[in-house]
Design a protein around this motif. Structure first.
Motif, PDB file in Angstrom:
ATOM      1  N   ILE A   8     159.415  -2.042  77.446  1.00 52.61           N
ATOM      2  CA  ILE A   8     158.476  -2.466  78.472  1.00 52.61           C
ATOM      3  C   ILE A   8     157.996  -3.858  78.070  1.00 52.61           C
ATOM      4  O   ILE A   8     157.593  -4.068  76.927  1.00 52.61           O
ATOM      5  N   ALA A   9     158.065  -4.799  79.006  1.00 52.39           N
ATOM      6  CA  ALA A   9     157.549  -6.147  78.772  1.00 52.39           C
ATOM      7  C   ALA A   9     156.226  -6.286  79.527  1.00 52.39           C
ATOM      8  O   ALA A   9     156.023  -5.646  80.558  1.00 52.39           O
ATOM      9  N   VAL A  10     155.338  -7.113  78.995  1.00 51.00           N
ATOM     10  CA  VAL A  10     154.021  -7.299  79.610  1.00 51.00           C
ATOM     11  C   VAL A  10     153.719  -8.783  79.739  1.00 51.00           C
ATOM     12  O   VAL A  10     153.869  -9.541  78.783  1.00 51.00           O
ATOM     13  N   ILE A  11     153.301  -9.177  80.946  1.00 53.24           N
ATOM     14  CA  ILE A  11     152.762 -10.517  81.189  1.00 53.24           C
ATOM     15  C   ILE A  11     151.364 -10.282  81.717  1.00 53.24           C
ATOM     16  O   ILE A  11     151.186  -9.745  82.813  1.00 53.24           O
ATOM     17  N   GLY A  12     150.370 -10.638  80.907  1.00 51.33           N
ATOM     18  CA  GLY A  12     149.009 -10.322  81.322  1.00 51.33           C
ATOM     19  C   GLY A  12     147.960 -11.105  80.576  1.00 51.33           C
ATOM     20  O   GLY A  12     148.264 -11.897  79.692  1.00 51.33           O
ATOM     21  N   ASP A  13     146.724 -10.830  80.957  1.00 55.69           N
ATOM     22  CA  ASP A  13     145.607 -11.460  80.263  1.00 55.69           C
ATOM     23  C   ASP A  13     145.458 -10.832  78.878  1.00 55.69           C
ATOM     24  O   ASP A  13     146.167  -9.891  78.529  1.00 55.69           O
ATOM     25  N   PHE A  20     148.169  -2.784  75.659  1.00 57.71           N
ATOM     26  CA  PHE A  20     149.551  -2.318  75.559  1.00 57.71           C
ATOM     27  C   PHE A  20     150.105  -2.486  74.140  1.00 57.71           C
ATOM     28  O   PHE A  20     150.861  -1.641  73.664  1.00 57.71           O
ATOM     29  N   LEU A  21     149.714  -3.557  73.463  1.00 58.94           N
ATOM     30  CA  LEU A  21     150.168  -3.745  72.082  1.00 58.94           C
ATOM     31  C   LEU A  21     149.596  -2.665  71.171  1.00 58.94           C
ATOM     32  O   LEU A  21     150.300  -2.140  70.296  1.00 58.94           O
ATOM     33  N   LEU A  22     148.334  -2.311  71.377  1.00 58.14           N
ATOM     34  CA  LEU A  22     147.739  -1.225  70.590  1.00 58.14           C
ATOM     35  C   LEU A  22     148.418   0.106  70.888  1.00 58.14           C
ATOM     36  O   LEU A  22     148.458   0.992  70.045  1.00 58.14           O
ATOM     37  N   GLY A  23     148.964   0.231  72.091  1.00 55.30           N
ATOM     38  CA  GLY A  23     149.699   1.434  72.474  1.00 55.30           C
ATOM     39  C   GLY A  23     151.126   1.460  71.950  1.00 55.30           C
ATOM     40  O   GLY A  23     151.855   2.421  72.182  1.00 55.30           O
ATOM     41  N   GLY A  24     151.550   0.409  71.261  1.00 55.47           N
ATOM     42  CA  GLY A  24     152.870   0.395  70.639  1.00 55.47           C
ATOM     43  C   GLY A  24     153.971  -0.264  71.438  1.00 55.47           C
ATOM     44  O   GLY A  24     155.148  -0.109  71.131  1.00 55.47           O
ATOM     45  N   VAL A  25     153.626  -1.040  72.456  1.00 54.95           N
ATOM     46  CA  VAL A  25     154.634  -1.657  73.313  1.00 54.95           C
ATOM     47  C   VAL A  25     155.270  -2.895  72.667  1.00 54.95           C
ATOM     48  O   VAL A  25     156.412  -3.218  72.950  1.00 54.95           O
ATOM     49  N   GLY A  26     154.587  -3.576  71.791  1.00 52.84           N
ATOM     50  CA  GLY A  26     155.060  -4.851  71.239  1.00 52.84           C
ATOM     51  C   GLY A  26     156.313  -4.738  70.389  1.00 52.84           C
ATOM     52  O   GLY A  26     156.417  -3.868  69.528  1.00 52.84           O
ATOM     53  N   GLU A  27     157.275  -5.616  70.660  1.00 52.69           N
ATOM     54  CA  GLU A  27     158.537  -5.669  69.912  1.00 52.69           C
ATOM     55  C   GLU A  27     159.012  -7.120  69.838  1.00 52.69           C
ATOM     56  O   GLU A  27     158.675  -7.934  70.690  1.00 52.69           O
ATOM     57  N   LEU A  28     159.825  -7.409  68.857  1.00 53.00           N
ATOM     58  CA  LEU A  28     160.553  -8.673  68.782  1.00 53.00           C
ATOM     59  C   LEU A  28     162.037  -8.337  68.872  1.00 53.00           C
ATOM     60  O   LEU A  28     162.495  -7.391  68.233  1.00 53.00           O
ATOM     61  N   ASN A  29     162.793  -9.118  69.653  1.00 53.22           N
ATOM     62  CA  ASN A  29     164.228  -8.858  69.711  1.00 53.22           C
ATOM     63  C   ASN A  29     164.921  -9.538  68.532  1.00 53.22           C
ATOM     64  O   ASN A  29     164.269 -10.130  67.662  1.00 53.22           O
ATOM     65  N   LYS A  30     166.241  -9.464  68.496  1.00 51.59           N
ATOM     66  CA  LYS A  30     166.977 -10.015  67.353  1.00 51.59           C
ATOM     67  C   LYS A  30     166.805 -11.526  67.220  1.00 51.59           C
ATOM     68  O   LYS A  30     167.000 -12.082  66.148  1.00 51.59           O
ATOM     69  N   ASN A  31     166.409 -12.201  68.302  1.00 51.49           N
ATOM     70  CA  ASN A  31     166.151 -13.643  68.261  1.00 51.49           C
ATOM     71  C   ASN A  31     164.683 -13.951  67.994  1.00 51.49           C
ATOM     72  O   ASN A  31     164.250 -15.079  68.163  1.00 51.49           O
ATOM     73  N   ARG A  32     163.921 -12.911  67.619  1.00 53.55           N
ATOM     74  CA  ARG A  32     162.505 -13.025  67.296  1.00 53.55           C
ATOM     75  C   ARG A  32     161.663 -13.431  68.505  1.00 53.55           C
ATOM     76  O   ARG A  32     160.637 -14.088  68.377  1.00 53.55           O
TER      77      ARG A  32
END
Length: 119
Positions: A8-13, A20-32
């Motif tokens: 899930i990607a997020v564009i928001g305030d 969403f990051l506290l909920g575990g949504v944040g990730e970095l792909n192989k290109n960081r």
């Protein structure tokens, strides 16, 4: 990405992204590259649109969540997205309530069905 689901990607305030990051949504792909963009008052519309388009082109993203007031800034780009994946969902923010009349994806979905379909 065998054996893994899509992100899930997020564009928001700041508040939306933090939640969403506290909920575990944040990730970095192989290109960081992160799967979120925190939009602040000095974030340019060009940067928002480029991030949206980069999320559309990533094969590891299945859903893009975007605050509706931010979606209004790049409405032409959102209206141009016709694929079902990644799905683009407009969500409210703390200061800006959701307005269904502005949601172009919802309007498009409503156009797919008639009253007869629900009888």
């Amino acid at each position: 990405m065998a054996g893994r689901g899509k992100l899930i990607a997020v564009i928001g305030d700041e508040d939306t992204c933090t939640g969403f990051l506290l909920g575990g949504v944040g990730e970095l792909n192989k290109n960081r590259k992160p799967n979120f963009l925190v939009v602040e008052k000095d974030t340019s519309i060009t940067e928002i649109e480029e991030t949206f388009k980069s999320f559309l082109s990533r094969n590891d993203i299945g859903i893009i969540l975007i605050n509706q007031y931010i979606a209004e800034m790049i409405r032409h780009a959102i209206d141009g997205h016709m694929q079902s994946i990644p799905a683009v969902l407009e969500i409210p923010s703390k200061e800006h309530p959701y307005d269904a009349s502005k949601d172009s994806i919802l309007r498009r979905a409503k156009g797919m069905f008639s009253a007869e379909d629900f009888r």
